[in-house]
Scaffold this motif. Structure first.
Motif, short mmCIF file in Angstrom:
data_model
loop_
_atom_site.label_atom_id
_atom_site.label_comp_id
_atom_site.label_asym_id
_atom_site.label_seq_id
_atom_site.Cartn_x
_atom_site.Cartn_y
_atom_site.Cartn_z
N TRP A 1 -7.77 1.84 -8.36
CA TRP A 1 -7.16 2.63 -7.29
C TRP A 1 -5.86 1.97 -6.84
O TRP A 1 -5.72 0.75 -6.91
N PRO A 2 -4.94 2.77 -6.33
CA PRO A 2 -3.72 2.17 -5.78
C PRO A 2 -4.07 1.37 -4.52
O PRO A 2 -5.14 1.56 -3.93
N ALA A 3 -3.16 0.51 -4.10
CA ALA A 3 -3.37 -0.26 -2.88
C ALA A 3 -3.46 0.68 -1.68
O ALA A 3 -2.67 1.62 -1.55
N ILE B 1 4.40 5.37 4.42
CA ILE B 1 3.26 6.20 4.00
C ILE B 1 3.51 7.64 4.46
O ILE B 1 3.48 7.93 5.66
N ALA B 2 3.78 8.51 3.52
CA ALA B 2 4.00 9.91 3.83
C ALA B 2 2.70 10.56 4.32
O ALA B 2 1.61 10.12 3.92
N PRO C 1 0.82 -1.22 0.00
CA PRO C 1 0.00 0.00 0.00
C PRO C 1 0.85 1.27 0.00
O PRO C 1 1.88 1.33 0.67
N GLN C 2 0.41 2.24 -0.76
CA GLN C 2 1.06 3.54 -0.82
C GLN C 2 0.22 4.65 -0.18
O GLN C 2 0.64 5.80 -0.12
N GLU D 1 2.70 8.26 12.93
CA GLU D 1 4.15 8.06 12.84
C GLU D 1 4.49 6.63 12.42
O GLU D 1 5.43 6.39 11.66
N ARG D 2 3.71 5.65 12.92
CA ARG D 2 3.96 4.27 12.52
C ARG D 2 3.72 4.10 11.02
O ARG D 2 4.48 3.44 10.32
N GLU D 3 2.66 4.74 10.51
CA GLU D 3 2.40 4.66 9.06
C GLU D 3 3.56 5.30 8.29
O GLU D 3 3.97 4.79 7.25
N HIS D 4 4.08 6.40 8.80
CA HIS D 4 5.21 7.04 8.15
C HIS D 4 6.42 6.10 8.13
O HIS D 4 7.10 5.96 7.10
N ALA D 5 6.65 5.41 9.25
CA ALA D 5 7.76 4.45 9.32
C ALA D 5 7.54 3.27 8.36
O ALA D 5 8.50 2.66 7.91
N ARG D 6 6.28 3.00 8.03
CA ARG D 6 5.95 1.91 7.09
C ARG D 6 5.96 2.40 5.65
O ARG D 6 5.55 1.68 4.74
#
Length: 176
Positions: free
Chosen positions: A48-50, A110-111, A19-20, A103-108
């Protein structure tokens, strides 16, 4: 040195590999992260993108207007008067928890500009409160059947870049 905020438990659904984009969706009072998970197939369109949908569980806490019964809640509701109904300490705690998930999503990978923060009822109140304080804008805020807690003081929390975020806010015909 500050102690890191522990991550809330979540229900997650990816609509495809790698996912992006992420949608962080906060449930309403007394529900949990499973509440909106079943509608994911209704929201996704071909081509759609993931996407990664993240549905956290709010902490269990006593809710004053429900006779102190313990339930999942983003904050205590101490009365029915909109300007003073929300427990500000509970709001602050939930904002830290939402920031930790962002923040966890950012670390994964996802901006922030690829993350939507959504919420229903109490979750929508946290969405709006979090959006006001965002120094780094998100892709958008989705607030359903909700209100902005601490309305008269909310302007004092407005971050300079927060107004760059698109906001979709909707109420049902039966909502006050």
């Amino acid at each position: 040195m500050t102690t890191p905020t522990p991550l809330l438990e979540t229900v997650e659904q990816d609509t495809g590999a790698s996912p992006q984009w992420s949608v962080l969706w906060l449930h309403g009072l007394g529900a949990d992260g499973h509440d909106f998970a079943p509608i994911v197939p209704e929201l996704v369109r071909p081509g759609w993108p993931a996407l990664r949908f993240v549905f956290p569980h709010a902490p269990v806490r006593a809710v004053t207007i429900n006779n102190g019964v313990r339930m999942r809640a983003w904050y205590d509701i101490v009365g029915m008067d909109f300007p003073t109904r929300a427990d500000s300490a509970g709001i602050e705690e939930s904002l830290l928890q939402v920031d930790a998930l962002i923040e966890r999503e950012h670390a994964r990978g996802i901006a922030p500009e690829r993350l939507l923060l959504a919420g229903f009822s109490q979750g929508g109140a946290i969405t709006l409160a979090a959006g006001l304080r965002r120094q780094v804008p998100l892709a958008g805020l989705i607030a359903l059947s909700t209100y902005l807690p601490g309305g008269s003081q909310a302007g004092s929390h407005l971050a300079s870049k927060a107004t760059q975020q698109p906001v979709f806010m909707a109420h049902g015909t039966g909502d006050p």
